[in-house]
Design a protein around this motif. Structure first.
Motif, PDB file in Angstrom:
ATOM      1  N   ASN A  69      -1.549   0.365  -6.110  1.00 54.74           N
ATOM      2  CA  ASN A  69      -0.616  -0.644  -6.623  1.00 54.74           C
ATOM      3  C   ASN A  69      -1.351  -1.872  -7.142  1.00 54.74           C
ATOM      4  OD1 ASN A  69       1.839   0.730  -6.180  1.00 54.74           O
ATOM      5  ND2 ASN A  69       1.837   0.148  -4.031  1.00 54.74           N
ATOM      6  N   TYR A  70      -2.456  -2.229  -6.506  1.00 51.72           N
ATOM      7  CA  TYR A  70      -3.236  -3.375  -6.986  1.00 51.72           C
ATOM      8  C   TYR A  70      -3.888  -3.055  -8.333  1.00 51.72           C
ATOM      9  CZ  TYR A  70      -2.569  -5.264  -2.322  1.00 51.72           C
ATOM     10  OH  TYR A  70      -1.999  -5.747  -1.168  1.00 51.72           O
ATOM     11  N   ARG A  71      -4.403  -1.839  -8.467  1.00 53.84           N
ATOM     12  CA  ARG A  71      -4.960  -1.452  -9.769  1.00 53.84           C
ATOM     13  C   ARG A  71      -3.896  -1.476 -10.847  1.00 53.84           C
ATOM     14  NH1 ARG A  71      -7.829   2.330  -6.604  1.00 53.84           N
ATOM     15  NH2 ARG A  71      -6.118   3.791  -6.881  1.00 53.84           N
ATOM     16  N   GLU A  72      -2.699  -1.022 -10.491  1.00 49.32           N
ATOM     17  CA  GLU A  72      -1.620  -1.017 -11.474  1.00 49.32           C
ATOM     18  C   GLU A  72      -1.257  -2.435 -11.904  1.00 49.32           C
ATOM     19  OE1 GLU A  72       0.421   1.825 -12.845  1.00 49.32           O
ATOM     20  OE2 GLU A  72      -1.668   2.375 -12.492  1.00 49.32           O
ATOM     21  N   VAL A  73      -1.201  -3.368 -10.949  1.00 47.35           N
ATOM     22  CA  VAL A  73      -0.885  -4.763 -11.285  1.00 47.35           C
ATOM     23  C   VAL A  73      -1.931  -5.327 -12.243  1.00 47.35           C
ATOM     24  CG1 VAL A  73      -0.758  -7.105 -10.352  1.00 47.35           C
ATOM     25  CG2 VAL A  73       0.418  -5.243  -9.186  1.00 47.35           C
ATOM     26  N   LEU A  74      -3.209  -5.098 -11.934  1.00 47.15           N
ATOM     27  CA  LEU A  74      -4.273  -5.642 -12.772  1.00 47.15           C
ATOM     28  C   LEU A  74      -4.319  -4.971 -14.131  1.00 47.15           C
ATOM     29  CD1 LEU A  74      -7.141  -5.948 -10.134  1.00 47.15           C
ATOM     30  CD2 LEU A  74      -5.520  -7.688 -10.867  1.00 47.15           C
ATOM     31  N   PHE A 111       9.693  -5.518 -15.838  1.00 48.43           N
ATOM     32  CA  PHE A 111       9.205  -4.274 -16.416  1.00 48.43           C
ATOM     33  C   PHE A 111       9.191  -3.132 -15.400  1.00 48.43           C
ATOM     34  CE2 PHE A 111       5.658  -1.549 -18.002  1.00 48.43           C
ATOM     35  CZ  PHE A 111       6.205  -1.232 -19.231  1.00 48.43           C
ATOM     36  N   LYS A 112       8.868  -3.459 -14.129  1.00 47.99           N
ATOM     37  CA  LYS A 112       8.725  -2.440 -13.085  1.00 47.99           C
ATOM     38  C   LYS A 112       9.519  -2.838 -11.845  1.00 47.99           C
ATOM     39  CE  LYS A 112       5.531   0.574 -14.607  1.00 47.99           C
ATOM     40  NZ  LYS A 112       5.586   2.039 -14.533  1.00 47.99           N
ATOM     41  N   GLY A 113      10.735  -3.292 -12.034  1.00 49.54           N
ATOM     42  CA  GLY A 113      11.502  -3.857 -10.937  1.00 49.54           C
ATOM     43  C   GLY A 113      11.808  -2.905  -9.806  1.00 49.54           C
ATOM     44  N   LEU A 122       4.678  -1.967  -5.925  1.00 48.17           N
ATOM     45  CA  LEU A 122       3.986  -2.716  -6.973  1.00 48.17           C
ATOM     46  C   LEU A 122       4.326  -4.200  -6.889  1.00 48.17           C
ATOM     47  CD1 LEU A 122       2.106  -1.942  -9.404  1.00 48.17           C
ATOM     48  CD2 LEU A 122       4.142  -2.118 -10.829  1.00 48.17           C
ATOM     49  N   MET A 123       5.604  -4.506  -6.614  1.00 48.88           N
ATOM     50  CA  MET A 123       6.000  -5.904  -6.507  1.00 48.88           C
ATOM     51  C   MET A 123       5.340  -6.583  -5.307  1.00 48.88           C
ATOM     52  SD  MET A 123       7.890  -6.520  -9.065  1.00 48.88           S
ATOM     53  CE  MET A 123       6.807  -5.380  -9.912  1.00 48.88           C
ATOM     54  N   MET A 124       5.206  -5.842  -4.200  1.00 47.37           N
ATOM     55  CA  MET A 124       4.555  -6.425  -3.027  1.00 47.37           C
ATOM     56  C   MET A 124       3.064  -6.640  -3.282  1.00 47.37           C
ATOM     57  SD  MET A 124       6.947  -7.014  -0.909  1.00 47.37           S
ATOM     58  CE  MET A 124       7.959  -7.303  -2.381  1.00 47.37           C
ATOM     59  N   ALA A 125       2.436  -5.745  -4.028  1.00 45.03           N
ATOM     60  CA  ALA A 125       1.030  -5.955  -4.395  1.00 45.03           C
ATOM     61  C   ALA A 125       0.893  -7.213  -5.252  1.00 45.03           C
ATOM     62  CB  ALA A 125       0.496  -4.733  -5.133  1.00 45.03           C
ATOM     63  N   CYS A 137       0.819  -1.221   0.000  1.00 46.05           N
ATOM     64  CA  CYS A 137       0.000   0.000   0.000  1.00 46.05           C
ATOM     65  C   CYS A 137       0.848   1.264   0.000  1.00 46.05           C
ATOM     66  CB  CYS A 137      -0.928   0.006   1.214  1.00 46.05           C
ATOM     67  SG  CYS A 137      -2.120  -1.349   1.251  1.00 46.05           S
ATOM     68  N   LYS A 138       2.159   1.127  -0.122  1.00 43.95           N
ATOM     69  CA  LYS A 138       3.046   2.281  -0.046  1.00 43.95           C
ATOM     70  C   LYS A 138       3.418   2.791  -1.431  1.00 43.95           C
ATOM     71  CE  LYS A 138       5.271   0.813   4.281  1.00 43.95           C
ATOM     72  NZ  LYS A 138       6.548   0.411   4.914  1.00 43.95           N
ATOM     73  N   THR A 139       3.779   4.060  -1.479  1.00 45.65           N
ATOM     74  CA  THR A 139       4.363   4.629  -2.692  1.00 45.65           C
ATOM     75  C   THR A 139       5.879   4.469  -2.624  1.00 45.65           C
ATOM     76  OG1 THR A 139       4.400   6.815  -1.638  1.00 45.65           O
ATOM     77  CG2 THR A 139       2.483   6.264  -3.000  1.00 45.65           C
TER      78      THR A 139
END
Length: 556
Positions: A337-342, A515-517, A522-525, A38-40
């Protein structure tokens, strides 16, 4: 009697406390995983358990400093000396900043004595300060910081702490690869259509000239800004529009609408004012790329019917900002971050591939291993024990030894870049599961088998009607183990698959990591999305899992 009762109560309380502590220790990694998701990016250091809660600002622009940029007591400095010196330093910095008022742009004026700006300057020079500077008196320490600050330093820190919503360059990209950078003209400037907002042009004093949007949501819930841009490319060739903008970390929602040649295209997903740095957001028209399995770092523009804007050679872009206050802003931030993953990966296709592999592997292991175990435990045939020893011996062969030969076999069968190598072998059983089920079946009394044979049951009837119902706990354990192994399998898909349309979730999220390492939130999401089904299956089937592990059976 009272002492015995007290001891029992004490033991019960102690046991409950130990269980609670064990549960907390078990849950701690998952709490950290979920909190990090949930963090930036700027919240990763210093590490904290709870992600930052958005302030829910209703008005912009404003001055604010990131939590990890605030000055902190250096190692080796006593807390009392730090507290005493900090106040003197901030007072000296504030006085020093006020002397640059004539050298700085006029709009800096109302913000020069803001605490965030002073702390930002303090933090900047604190990182350069020698360890011995705090050995001096508070007055000398404050002088050391103040005398090193210049107007250039003030402008640099101001750029970092000045939260504003600014609109800059717009670019149009065509399906043929062409790119246009239209200029905002005096004839068609950015303008406020409606809502509590006004536009202010900034040409100096900041890193990039732009149109600032000053708004106050205490006077309304939304505002719209719009511009008309020249477009030389054929409207049918227009693929996407890219906006360079600076958001203000308020986590409001921004919807885009593009109108061109009498057609309207509305954004299918919102953008968010969550960053506090310059960024580029891409809105792409729905088209042939939507059917291709690939990373999608864009927001989709969906056709929304006809438009009254038909001016040839121009396109009209409208941005609508909707307020998100309190819990709404927190929800937007924590789920971003979850929206970004999906959005970035074809998540549905990856889940479907993983589900297909899980179902086939679980079915294959249950059927294959149970049939082989039945033949080893309940049937008498020549060489049975020797064959069983051979099966057990395969447990001692590392998988790395057989990896290349097995790959060559599947490739010669034409199965490379298909899902077949990842599930067909499960129907042959697993040596460990065969051993587990054999030991379980050996504990079933033969009287049940003899009675079934007297009633006319054959071998498959005995297997299906007698043995399988009695070994359900073991089969459930095998199903859970197989599910976890297949769901988390990474090496198998990496070896045999080259087509993203066939990727399971494990390999698909690895592609996201490539792609987003650098985006650890984002990785934790993605890790939460990957882990959640395993946790749910385990807790839903824990009773069968425990029964299978204990290998309970019938007593003779």
């Amino acid at each position: 009697m009272f002492s015995n009762r007290a001891r029992r109560v004490g033991r019960s309380v102690t046991l409950q406390v130990v269980l609670l502590l064990g549960a907390a220790a078990f849950a701690a990694p998952f709490v950290w995983l979920f909190g990090t998701s949930c963090k930036t990016a700027d919240e990763m250091y210093p590490p904290r358990w709870i992600p930052e809660v958005p302030a829910g600002r209703a008005a912009s622009p404003y001055i604010e400093l990131r939590e990890n940029e605030r000055p902190e007591c250096p190692v080796g400095v006593r807390k009392a000396d730090w507290i005493e010196s900090k106040s003197a330093i901030e007072e000296a910095i504030a006085a020093r900043v006020s002397t640059f008022q004539d050298e700085l742009p006029p709009f800096y004026g109302p913000y020069l004595q803001e605490t965030a700006l002073v702390e930002g300057l303090f933090g900047k020079f604190l990182r350069r300060a020698p360890e011995t500077v705090f050995d001096e008196t508070p007055g000398r320490v404050a002088g050391w910081f103040a005398e090193r600050i210049t107007a250039k330093d003030v402008a640099e820190v101001f750029e970092r702490v000045y939260r504003r919503l600014s609109l800059s360059q717009v670019a149009f990209h065509g399906w043929d690869g062409s790119v246009e950078y239209p200029e905002i003209s005096e004839e068609y400037p950015w303008k406020v259509l409606e809502g509590p907002a006004e536009l202010v042009t900034r040409r100096e004093g900041l890193l990039r000239p732009a149109e600032e949007v000053h708004y106050d949501f205490s006077k309304g819930e939304a505002f719209c800004v719009q511009t008309v841009l020249p477009l030389d490319m054929n409207p049918e060739n227009m693929k996407k529009v890219v906006l360079a903008w600076h958001s203000d970390r308020t986590w409001h929602r921004v919807w885009a609408c593009l109108e061109i040649a009498g057609e309207k295209w509305n954004a299918a997903q919102p953008a968010f004012t969550g960053s506090d740095r310059w960024q580029e957001t891409t809105w792409q028209r729905r088209g042939k790329n939507d059917d291709v399995v690939m990373m999608r770092p864009w927001l989709t523009l969906a056709a929304a019917g006809e438009s009254d804007f038909t001016e040839p050679g121009y396109a009209r872009l409208t941005l609508t900002c909707l307020r998100a206050s309190g819990w709404g802003a927190a929800w937007n931030k924590y789920t971003n971050n979850y929206r970004e993953v999906l959005r970035l990966v074809p998540f549905g296709r990856y889940v479907r591939n993983s589900a297909i592999l899980v179902v086939l592997n679980v079915l294959g292991q249950i059927v294959g291993s149970s049939l082989v175990a039945f033949s080893f435990s309940r049937l008498r045939w020549p060489g049975r024990d020797a064959c069983f020893l051979v099966v057990l011996a395969t447990l001692m062969i590392p998988a790395q030894v057989t990896m290349i030969p097995v790959f060559l076999i599947f490739k010669s069968l034409g199965w490379y870049n298909t899902l077949r190598p990842l599930w067909v072998v499960s129907f042959c059983g697993s040596a460990f599961y065969i051993f587990l089920l054999r030991q379980f079946m050996r504990g079933i009394p033969r009287d049940l088998e003899d009675s079934a044979r007297i009633d006319g049951c054959g071998y498959f009837g005995i297997y299906a009607r007698i043995i399988v119902p009695l070994v359900k706990p073991a089969l459930a354990a095998i199903g859970i183990f197989t599910f976890m192994g297949t769901w988390n399998d990474f090496m198998g898909p990496l070896i045999y698959l080259n087509d993203q349309r066939l990727y399971p979730l494990s390999l698909g999220l690895f592609a996201l990591q490539v792609f987003k390492g650098a985006n650890f939130g984002l990785m934790m999401a993605a890790a939460v999305v990957m882990t959640l089904p395993v946790v749910v299956v385990f807790f839903a089937a824990q009773r069968h899992f425990i029964q299978g592990i204990t290998l309970t059976g019938l007593k003779g």
